[in-house]
Design an enzyme around this catalytic site. Structure first.
Site, PDB file in Angstrom:
ATOM      1  N   LYS A  32     -15.063   8.108  -4.022  1.00 21.68           N
ATOM      2  CA  LYS A  32     -16.319   8.648  -3.296  1.00 21.68           C
ATOM      3  C   LYS A  32     -16.890   9.591  -4.011  1.00 21.68           C
ATOM      4  O   LYS A  32     -18.123   9.802  -4.054  1.00 21.68           O
ATOM      5  CB  LYS A  32     -16.017   8.253  -1.826  1.00 21.68           C
ATOM      6  CG  LYS A  32     -15.390   6.978  -0.993  1.00 21.68           C
ATOM      7  CD  LYS A  32     -14.977   7.169   0.468  1.00 21.68           C
ATOM      8  CE  LYS A  32     -14.238   5.745   0.369  1.00 21.68           C
ATOM      9  NZ  LYS A  32     -13.199   5.580   1.580  1.00 21.68           N
ATOM     10  N   LYS A  49      -8.697  13.562   4.264  1.00 20.05           N
ATOM     11  CA  LYS A  49      -8.314  12.778   4.724  1.00 20.05           C
ATOM     12  C   LYS A  49      -6.831  12.693   6.166  1.00 20.05           C
ATOM     13  O   LYS A  49      -6.806  13.837   6.468  1.00 20.05           O
ATOM     14  CB  LYS A  49      -6.813  11.582   3.134  1.00 20.05           C
ATOM     15  CG  LYS A  49      -6.621  13.690   2.902  1.00 20.05           C
ATOM     16  CD  LYS A  49      -5.642  13.560   1.360  1.00 20.05           C
ATOM     17  CE  LYS A  49      -7.557  13.356   0.181  1.00 20.05           C
ATOM     18  NZ  LYS A  49      -7.261  12.329  -0.737  1.00 20.05           N
ATOM     19  N   ARG A  50      -6.646  11.790   6.644  1.00 23.74           N
ATOM     20  CA  ARG A  50      -5.677  11.899   7.388  1.00 23.74           C
ATOM     21  C   ARG A  50      -4.582  12.487   6.412  1.00 23.74           C
ATOM     22  O   ARG A  50      -4.123  13.412   5.803  1.00 23.74           O
ATOM     23  CB  ARG A  50      -4.246  10.519   6.731  1.00 23.74           C
ATOM     24  CG  ARG A  50      -4.859   9.066   7.654  1.00 23.74           C
ATOM     25  CD  ARG A  50      -3.850   7.848   7.923  1.00 23.74           C
ATOM     26  NE  ARG A  50      -3.405   7.731   6.855  1.00 23.74           N
ATOM     27  CZ  ARG A  50      -2.025   7.337   5.693  1.00 23.74           C
ATOM     28  NH1 ARG A  50      -0.908   8.055   7.150  1.00 23.74           N
ATOM     29  NH2 ARG A  50      -1.175   7.376   4.641  1.00 23.74           N
ATOM     30  N   THR A  72      -8.870   6.357  -1.958  1.00 26.11           N
ATOM     31  CA  THR A  72     -10.341   5.521  -2.275  1.00 26.11           C
ATOM     32  C   THR A  72     -10.853   7.112  -2.189  1.00 26.11           C
ATOM     33  O   THR A  72     -12.446   6.818  -2.866  1.00 26.11           O
ATOM     34  CB  THR A  72     -10.469   4.924  -0.917  1.00 26.11           C
ATOM     35  OG1 THR A  72     -10.551   4.638  -0.048  1.00 26.11           O
ATOM     36  CG2 THR A  72      -9.707   3.314  -1.552  1.00 26.11           C
ATOM     37  N   HIS A 104       1.158  -0.988  -0.338  1.00 26.27           N
ATOM     38  CA  HIS A 104      -0.251  -0.008  -0.168  1.00 26.27           C
ATOM     39  C   HIS A 104       0.599   1.652   0.240  1.00 26.27           C
ATOM     40  O   HIS A 104       0.149   2.165   0.259  1.00 26.27           O
ATOM     41  CB  HIS A 104      -0.962   0.610   1.036  1.00 26.27           C
ATOM     42  CG  HIS A 104      -2.161  -0.813   0.938  1.00 26.27           C
ATOM     43  ND1 HIS A 104      -3.410  -0.144   0.782  1.00 26.27           N
ATOM     44  CD2 HIS A 104      -2.252  -2.191   1.393  1.00 26.27           C
ATOM     45  CE1 HIS A 104      -3.969  -1.125   0.525  1.00 26.27           C
ATOM     46  NE2 HIS A 104      -3.041  -2.617   1.003  1.00 26.27           N
ATOM     47  N   LYS A 118       0.107  14.192   1.518  1.00 29.85           N
ATOM     48  CA  LYS A 118      -1.092  15.038   0.586  1.00 29.85           C
ATOM     49  C   LYS A 118      -0.942  15.894   0.897  1.00 29.85           C
ATOM     50  O   LYS A 118      -2.578  16.396   0.218  1.00 29.85           O
ATOM     51  CB  LYS A 118      -2.083  14.318   2.201  1.00 29.85           C
ATOM     52  CG  LYS A 118      -2.502  12.849   2.272  1.00 29.85           C
ATOM     53  CD  LYS A 118      -3.065  12.089   3.023  1.00 29.85           C
ATOM     54  CE  LYS A 118      -2.603  10.700   3.592  1.00 29.85           C
ATOM     55  NZ  LYS A 118      -3.252   9.573   2.074  1.00 29.85           N
TER      56      LYS A 118
END
Length: 841
Positions: free
Chosen positions: A687, A572-573, A683, A379, A578
């Protein structure tokens, strides 16, 4: 909460008779079954029937049905005896179970009517349920989507995880920024889990290895804790099949309490094994900065692997006993074990140990069975996430497993030397044991690759990077071992149930609801993308979702937001790769420009509400600084009377599945802006796209494939590509980077103290300089900032064209069919696990 008479329903209704009826389908029967549980499965004082009591009684009435389906499913699996998959994951982010189970069983109407008869609305009762705190981010939510798809596709499969009592943490936002308190989802109990008192296995830690006269080995001594199984039923959509997520709880036995010491007043000493056992399932990902923290994490990983494999083997034994003909060589034709990331890597040496030491197999036979049974999903390419465990810690906690790992490594290295002379100089990086005298470690990813029959990445770009870079030399040894399995999401939870208005519109225009289990049918919307009637219906569904979200935001943050503004969301985290920092710096620049405008100029801008949410790991200082900055910016922007009509900034606290189910349907623009090559898949991007939200993003992870599917013109692209990143980092090191004036302006504005007195120096320092720890802008925020701002300007222009935006939104949903977890799991089943559907007749 009103009943039919407008009074709060606090006592048991008398007009409906309490009657057990697990198969109830009709509202009055269901209401009777709910009342039966309120009366005869009591968890509260008698006669009380407030909202909380109603939730537990409703859940237990539904659980009756799930247990019945679960039993039928496993009787059927037992009869047919198919090959089964066992999915090992440290995380599952399940979300609420009530509405999902009612939806999958197609009982929304009857349950809503039943609860009305009892004085409640289904939505209000569902709100009482707490999210199961068993995961953190995308890894855990992916595992939960996979379980939903396994059940829906009628696949013989189990999930295995740990029953964390306090999850990762519950996030509170205060003047200090993020604060962490324990999750309380099990403070009372979970109505969904079924404890299996007959499924208990011993799990050993520490101890030593005994060598028997015949040369066989046995792990003895040390601490032994008990793994007790709790099953959570997972119903498929529109099928009888109901599978199980089996969660392990760590316990000590009664005899592990030293009564003599206890009666001497040495209470803590007397109960130390009980205390150590309880620590194992207290929290997810305990801090690992200390030796004790590392030890506890390793214990958690081994506890999951050992309990699960003992369970799998005992089931194989049961069949062998009844059939009498089953051999160990049949094991891989009946069992597939999937390791979700490197956390369950210890399944490899533990399966070897169980086969050799407990069941008498020789090395070659045990290795043949193990290497045909286990498969590994990678991952991440982030070095810090590729687990490496200290060899001394491993020898201390798991001495027998270190012997086995050492032997696997020795044999692998010999094979390379014997067959691949050209790789001689690569052995030090290919081997499982890194024997660097300063810091000898076990490289878990290497152990997974060497031992598994299949290794897969989770998006095409990610799998290509694995093959070309991270695992390139392994690919030259085993070219057929590596596959791609692009991640997916369940369309049930992530569209059908969380956005019923939009779902009904899709069903109406496609003239079928089969898209719920065949998501490729969404392409049928493309032909209507310009249709004014569809656009009008689409807009009204979106508006309803935005209004619902606005109400939620005001309730949890106190900030009032305008549902007619552009809703721009990044959840998100919190992690530097990110790049929430780039997002908020862009917002800061926008705020500064709005402040500089004349009032008539501001009126020409597109009003925007920026929402950011996610948890920063408790010890990740820079991530917590980013959370603080977002909140400080929000405080200033939202209270500025000149600007707050055109810009609002909201940090959404305690992001979890239930919050996502509120945010995603109401979103119009979503930010997936990681440094290219660093996000394996993502992911949440799927969504958002499925819900008709447009994406601003880099060519990273599954963004690449989403852009291909929805159309390049419906995706706001910016930023460096993965293949450019190494060169750009080198140029930065060489002092060749020239920052964009807008980037410098945004940073200076923070430094000016506009957003308060907190010292953001250390956070901004990460963007400064050319090299050095915590400096040099490793994640290329500065390089990508100008193209990010240009893409944001394109967003504003596109949003002004309402018809054009609605068309893009429809095409985003229409292009999301590929990203169903049903497709992903069907590929795993066929191409990795070699299992087939086993529907209950």
């Amino acid at each position: 909460m009103a009943n039919t008479n407008g009074k709060a329903a606090t006592s048991l209704p008398e007009k409906i008779s309490a009657k057990a009826n697990p198969e109830a389908n009709e509202a009055t029967e269901i209401a009777g079954n709910i009342l039966y549980h309120a009366k005869y499965s009591p968890h509260f004082s008698p006669l009380k029937f407030g909202p909380e009591q109603a939730l537990y009684a409703t859940a237990e009435s539904l659980r009756d049905r799930l247990i019945q389906l679960w039993n039928e499913t496993y009787v059927h699996f037992n009869k047919v005896d198919p090959k089964q998959t066992y999915y090992l994951s440290m995380e599952y982010l399940q979300g609420r179970a009530l509405t999902n189970a009612i939806g999958n069983l197609n009982l929304q109407g009857p349950y809503a009517d039943a609860l009305r008869k009892l004085g409640y609305e289904l939505e209000e009762i569902a709100e009482q349920e707490k999210d199961a705190a068993l995961g953190n981010g995308g890894l855990g939510r992916l595992a939960s989507c996979f379980l939903d798809s396994m059940a829906t596709l009628n696949l013989p499969a189990w999930g295995y995880g740990l029953r964390y009592r306090h999850g990762l943490f519950k996030q509170l936002i205060s003047q200090k920024g993020q604060e962490e308190i324990p999750e309380d989802w099990l403070e009372k109990f979970s109505p969904w889990e079924i404890v299996r008192h007959d499924v208990v296995f011993p799990v050993r830690f520490f101890g030593s290895v005994e060598i028997n006269p015949d040369g066989s080995r046995k792990w003895v001594g040390g601490d032994v804790v008990q793994a007790l199984a709790y099953d959570v039923p997972i119903p498929g959509y529109n099928t009888k099949n109901t599978i199980s997520l089996r969660l392990w709880e760590a316990k000590a036995r009664a005899e592990d309490l030293d009564l003599f010491q206890f009666n001497e007043g040495e209470y803590e000493l007397a109960a130390q094994l009980r205390s150590r056992a309880q620590q194992i399932c207290t929290v997810l990902y305990p801090g690992d900065a200390t030796e004790n923290g590392k030890l506890l994490r390793l214990k958690q990983q081994f506890f999951l692997c050992s309990a699960s494999l003992q369970d799998i083997i005992s089931r194989f034994h049961e069949r062998s006993t009844t059939e009498g003909s089953r051999k160990w060589s049949d094991f891989p034709s009946k069992v597939a074990v999937q390791m979700n990331d490197t956390h369950p890597t210890l399944a490899i040496p533990e399966l070897m140990r169980l086969l050799m030491d407990e069941n008498g197999l020789g090395w070659d036979e045990a290795w043949d069975v193990t290497s045909r049974t286990v498969a590994y999903t990678n991952h991440t390419v982030l070095p810090e996430a590729l687990e490496k465990w200290s060899q001394s810690l491993m020898w201390k906690l798991l001495p027998r497993h270190m012997e086995i790992i050492t032997e696997i490594d020795k044999r692998f290295v010999k094979t390379i030397r014997d067959t691949r002379v050209d790789l001689e100089d690569k052995i030090s990086s290919l081997s499982i044991l890194d024997n660097n005298p300063q810091k000898p470690v076990v490289r878990m990813a290497n152990l997974c690759v060497v031992s598994s029959h299949t290794v897969n990445g989770v998006a095409q770009l990610h799998s290509d990077i694995l093959k070309a870079e991270l695992f390139a030399d392994y690919v030259s040894i085993w070219p057929n071992k590596f596959q791609n399995k692009t991640n997916g999401i369940t369309p049930r939870r992530w569209l059908r149930f969380c956005s019923p208005e939009l779902s009904d519109i899709i069903t109406k225009w496609l003239k079928t609801d089969k898209w719920i289990t065949d998501l490729d049918l969404l392409t049928g919307l493309r032909q209507f993308a310009d249709n004014e009637e569809l656009q009008s219906e689409w807009a009204s569904a979106k508006t309803a979702n935005k209004k619902r979200l606005a109400q939620y935001i005001e309730r949890v943050t106190g900030v009032s937001i305008d549902p007619t503004s552009l809703f721009d969301i990044q959840v998100k985290r919190i992690h530097e790769y990110k790049r929430q920092l780039m997002n908020i710096l862009g917002v800061i620049y926008r705020f500064k420009k709005l402040k500089e405008m004349k009032p008539e100029e501001r009126k020409k801008t597109v009003p925007r509400t920026v929402m950011i949410g996610g948890k920063a790991f408790a010890t990740y200082t820079n991530a917590k600084r980013i959370v603080k900055l977002v909140n400080d910016v929000g405080d200033v922007v939202n209270s500025d009377p000149e600007v707050n009509e055109y810009l609002k900034v909201v940090f959404v606290p305690n992001y979890n599945v239930t919050v996502a189910e509120m945010l995603i349907p109401g979103s119009e623009l979503s930010q997936h802006i990681s440094t290219a090559g660093m996000e394996a898949s993502g992911t949440s991007n799927m969504k958002f796209a499925l819900n008709g939200c447009l994406i601003i993003g880099t060519l990273d992870g599954a963004n690449v494939e989403i852009r291909e599917e929805v159309g390049e013109e419906n995706f706001f692209l910016f930023g460096a590509t993965a293949d450019q990143v190494p060169r750009l980092r080198k140029e930065r090191e060489d002092g060749l980077f020239k920052p964009d004036p807008r980037f410098e302006e945004a940073k200076q504005f923070v430094k000016s103290g506009v957003f308060g007195s907190y010292d953001y120096g250390p956070l901004l320092d990460s963007l400064e300089g050319n090299t050095g720890f915590g400096r040099g802008d490793y994640f290329l925020v500065g390089y990508d900032f100008p193209s990010f701002m240009d893409a944001q300007a394109k967003v504003d222009e596109a949003y002004k064209d309402r018809k054009g935006w609605l068309k893009m939104s429809i095409l985003s949903t229409a292009g999301s069919g590929k990203f169903s977890s049903d497709r992903t799991i069907a590929q795993y089943a066929k191409e990795i696990w070699n299992i087939e559907a086993c529907p209950v007749p």
